[in-house]
Design a protein around this motif. Structure first.
Motif, mmCIF file in Angstrom:
data_model
loop_
_atom_site.group_PDB
_atom_site.id
_atom_site.type_symbol
_atom_site.label_atom_id
_atom_site.label_comp_id
_atom_site.label_asym_id
_atom_site.label_seq_id
_atom_site.Cartn_x
_atom_site.Cartn_y
_atom_site.Cartn_z
ATOM 1 N N VAL A 224 75.564 75.216 32.961
ATOM 2 C CA VAL A 224 74.113 75.240 32.783
ATOM 3 C C VAL A 224 73.584 73.806 32.810
ATOM 4 O O VAL A 224 74.067 72.955 32.073
ATOM 5 C CB VAL A 224 73.707 75.915 31.459
ATOM 6 C CG1 VAL A 224 72.184 75.931 31.320
ATOM 7 C CG2 VAL A 224 74.263 77.329 31.380
ATOM 8 N N THR A 225 72.600 73.556 33.656
ATOM 9 C CA THR A 225 71.962 72.244 33.729
ATOM 10 C C THR A 225 70.507 72.373 33.305
ATOM 11 O O THR A 225 69.747 73.161 33.887
ATOM 12 C CB THR A 225 72.015 71.678 35.158
ATOM 13 O OG1 THR A 225 73.377 71.594 35.589
ATOM 14 C CG2 THR A 225 71.387 70.286 35.212
ATOM 15 N N PHE A 226 70.138 71.618 32.270
ATOM 16 C CA PHE A 226 68.749 71.573 31.814
ATOM 17 C C PHE A 226 68.088 70.346 32.460
ATOM 18 O O PHE A 226 68.451 69.207 32.159
ATOM 19 C CB PHE A 226 68.684 71.476 30.292
ATOM 20 C CG PHE A 226 69.175 72.710 29.584
ATOM 21 C CD1 PHE A 226 68.322 73.764 29.311
ATOM 22 C CD2 PHE A 226 70.506 72.811 29.176
ATOM 23 C CE1 PHE A 226 68.773 74.901 28.657
ATOM 24 C CE2 PHE A 226 70.967 73.943 28.517
ATOM 25 C CZ PHE A 226 70.098 74.987 28.256
ATOM 26 N N LEU A 227 67.122 70.580 33.317
ATOM 27 C CA LEU A 227 66.514 69.496 34.084
ATOM 28 C C LEU A 227 65.276 68.911 33.425
ATOM 29 O O LEU A 227 64.779 67.871 33.865
ATOM 30 C CB LEU A 227 66.146 70.000 35.482
ATOM 31 C CG LEU A 227 67.329 70.397 36.385
ATOM 32 C CD1 LEU A 227 66.819 71.058 37.661
ATOM 33 C CD2 LEU A 227 68.175 69.182 36.710
ATOM 34 N N GLY A 228 64.784 69.552 32.361
ATOM 35 C CA GLY A 228 63.542 69.076 31.757
ATOM 36 C C GLY A 228 62.353 69.385 32.645
ATOM 37 O O GLY A 228 62.422 70.226 33.554
ATOM 38 N N LEU A 229 61.239 68.696 32.382
ATOM 39 C CA LEU A 229 60.026 68.917 33.165
ATOM 40 C C LEU A 229 60.216 68.346 34.566
ATOM 41 O O LEU A 229 60.535 67.174 34.735
ATOM 42 C CB LEU A 229 58.829 68.249 32.481
ATOM 43 C CG LEU A 229 57.452 68.595 33.036
ATOM 44 C CD1 LEU A 229 57.163 70.082 32.874
ATOM 45 C CD2 LEU A 229 56.378 67.770 32.337
ATOM 46 N N VAL A 230 60.045 69.180 35.568
ATOM 47 C CA VAL A 230 60.262 68.790 36.966
ATOM 48 C C VAL A 230 58.909 68.676 37.660
ATOM 49 O O VAL A 230 58.115 69.623 37.652
ATOM 50 C CB VAL A 230 61.148 69.827 37.694
ATOM 51 C CG1 VAL A 230 61.237 69.513 39.184
ATOM 52 C CG2 VAL A 230 62.539 69.858 37.064
ATOM 53 N N ASP A 231 58.644 67.525 38.257
ATOM 54 C CA ASP A 231 57.376 67.316 38.960
ATOM 55 C C ASP A 231 57.385 67.939 40.355
ATOM 56 O O ASP A 231 56.417 68.571 40.764
ATOM 57 C CB ASP A 231 57.066 65.818 39.069
ATOM 58 C CG ASP A 231 56.744 65.193 37.717
ATOM 59 O OD1 ASP A 231 56.172 65.908 36.864
ATOM 60 O OD2 ASP A 231 57.066 64.011 37.513
ATOM 61 N N ASP A 232 58.469 67.738 41.099
ATOM 62 C CA ASP A 232 58.536 68.264 42.464
ATOM 63 C C ASP A 232 59.257 69.607 42.468
ATOM 64 O O ASP A 232 60.414 69.712 42.862
ATOM 65 C CB ASP A 232 59.196 67.265 43.414
ATOM 66 C CG ASP A 232 60.497 66.700 42.868
ATOM 67 O OD1 ASP A 232 60.792 66.925 41.686
ATOM 68 O OD2 ASP A 232 61.212 66.032 43.641
ATOM 69 N N MET A 233 58.529 70.634 42.023
ATOM 70 C CA MET A 233 59.139 71.950 41.881
ATOM 71 C C MET A 233 59.598 72.532 43.216
ATOM 72 O O MET A 233 60.559 73.305 43.256
ATOM 73 C CB MET A 233 58.158 72.907 41.212
ATOM 74 C CG MET A 233 58.039 72.722 39.703
ATOM 75 S SD MET A 233 59.611 73.001 38.843
ATOM 76 C CE MET A 233 59.905 74.727 39.193
ATOM 77 N N GLN A 234 58.934 72.171 44.299
ATOM 78 C CA GLN A 234 59.379 72.704 45.588
ATOM 79 C C GLN A 234 60.816 72.283 45.884
ATOM 80 O O GLN A 234 61.617 73.076 46.416
ATOM 81 C CB GLN A 234 58.433 72.266 46.724
ATOM 82 C CG GLN A 234 58.457 70.797 47.078
ATOM 83 C CD GLN A 234 57.574 69.952 46.186
ATOM 84 O OE1 GLN A 234 57.145 70.388 45.131
ATOM 85 N NE2 GLN A 234 57.299 68.730 46.623
ATOM 86 N N ARG A 235 61.186 71.072 45.509
ATOM 87 C CA ARG A 235 62.559 70.611 45.737
ATOM 88 C C ARG A 235 63.529 71.353 44.822
ATOM 89 O O ARG A 235 64.667 71.635 45.211
ATOM 90 C CB ARG A 235 62.652 69.102 45.519
ATOM 91 C CG ARG A 235 64.017 68.517 45.851
ATOM 92 C CD ARG A 235 64.000 67.007 45.847
ATOM 93 N NE ARG A 235 63.296 66.480 47.007
ATOM 94 C CZ ARG A 235 63.151 65.178 47.258
ATOM 95 N NH1 ARG A 235 63.642 64.279 46.421
ATOM 96 N NH2 ARG A 235 62.510 64.775 48.320
#
Length: 372
Positions: free
Chosen positions: A255-266
């Motif tokens: 499981v990887t927690f990425l936090g808040l992601v700005d470029d959601m399309q990527r």
């Protein structure tokens, strides 16, 4: 009534309860960003202040001159109506468009007091109508504001019609930016987030809160092969608890927690599958965004979520059912489908078509002579 032949620039004010990251708020911002250039569009937020809102949601910064915050405190505040009356008298909107019951109550009355020609109210979910008090309040607000009532899903319209004898009701489904959310290189996207290139990757996105059901996805992961990994985009109060849960299920290395992601399309482009494990939803945008990136998607059968699914590639999961979630997702990893979910979103949920539908609704509702 006005027709499209007499279309001229309109001043449109959207009113929301608060302007922070969320589906409803993103929709209001999209209605501003993708509006016809001849229109003047702004957003009024009943709660909060501009500086703090932009700090928490940088996406607002380019629109700083088009957003107004009233800094309303909790509870019923009659002063808020007078603030809205003052704003409407200053900007002289042709259209006031409210989102959710609070803005309808305050801005609907203010719009009638200032003789705004067109009022539109969009109902984004109907869970609050399980409360009899809310039904009474909304019925009163509709009678006062007399708006064009819009549901964002078929389920929402059916529920509204069951509660209110209101003739001016229609459905305009939410949309996403299909130019922003589009297919891309999986390898590049995974490298960007430092995600494993050689694993089957399922993604979830949303606030890390109990209602979003990330704990269910982590539990379901424990029933799937170790070659299947989970990536979670978002922040919230449950982060520590979710990490502990991953340890307890012996899947912390998957499981990887990425936090808040700005470029959601990527983020979506990095996935094999997208899963929305929510316990409650209205008409969610994340499944549409993922499918616009051509990612097959599974959602829990809550709210109007099933209306977001491509019927050829999408799958429903029983709500709050870990084993069904594991079964559905594992089945999806084992099969290929000769269809593109992006085609479904382009046809039914393109943000540009949604904006045009709202603009046409406003023009058709405009009294003759109301626009210069």
């Amino acid at each position: 009534m006005k027709t499209t032949d007499t279309l001229t620039g309109q001043t449109v004010i959207h009113v929301v309860q608060h302007l922070a990251p969320g589906g409803l708020e993103s929709l209001a911002l999209d209605l501003l960003a993708f509006s016809t250039p001849i229109n003047q569009v702004m957003i009024v937020s009943l709660e909060g202040n501009k500086d703090q809102a932009i700090e928490k949601w940088p996406r607002l910064k380019p629109f700083a001159n088009q957003i107004l915050f009233l800094d309303k405190n909790p509870g019923v505040k009659l002063q808020t109506i007078m603030q809205l009356v003052k704003a409407f008298n200053q900007f002289k909107p042709d259209v006031v468009h409210t989102h959710h019951i609070g803005p309808l109550l305050y801005a609907g009355l203010a719009a009638r007091l200032t003789s705004v020609p067109v009022r539109i109210h969009t109902e984004h979910d109907v869970w609050h109508l399980n409360n009899d008090k809310h039904v009474r309040l909304e019925k009163m607000a509709l009678n006062v504001a007399k708006p064009q009532l819009v549901a964002d899903a078929n389920l929402v319209q059916d529920t509204l019609l069951s509660h209110f004898d209101y003739k001016n009701t229609s459905t305009i489904k939410n949309g996403v930016d299909c130019e922003k959310f589009r297919p891309g290189s999986m390898n590049v996207a995974r490298a960007h987030f430092n995600l494993p290139q050689d694993k089957t990757l399922i993604g979830c996105a949303g606030r890390l809160e109990t209602v979003k059901g990330h704990d269910l996805a982590i539990a379901a992961l424990s029933y799937m092969p170790r070659s299947v990994h989970l990536a979670i985009a978002g922040n919230g109060s449950q982060l520590t608890q979710l990490k502990k849960m991953a340890d307890q299920y012996d899947v912390s290395d998957r499981v990887t927690f990425l936090g808040l992601v700005d470029d959601m399309q990527r983020f979506y482009q990095a996935l094999d599958l997208f899963c929305m494990p929510s316990r409650s939803e209205g008409f969610p945008l994340s499944p549409l965004e993922a499918q616009a990136c051509n990612i097959r998607t599974a959602v829990t059968n809550v709210g109007a979520s099933k209306e977001t699914l491509c019927p050829k590639t999408g799958h429903l999961i029983r709500a709050n059912d870990i084993h069904d979630m594991a079964d559905v997702l594992f089945h999806m990893t084992c099969i290929s489908v000769d269809a593109n979910p992006r085609d479904f979103v382009l046809k039914h949920n393109n943000i540009r078509n949604m904006v045009k539908a709202y603009e046409l609704l406003a023009v058709e509702a405009m009294p003759m002579g109301a626009l210069a």
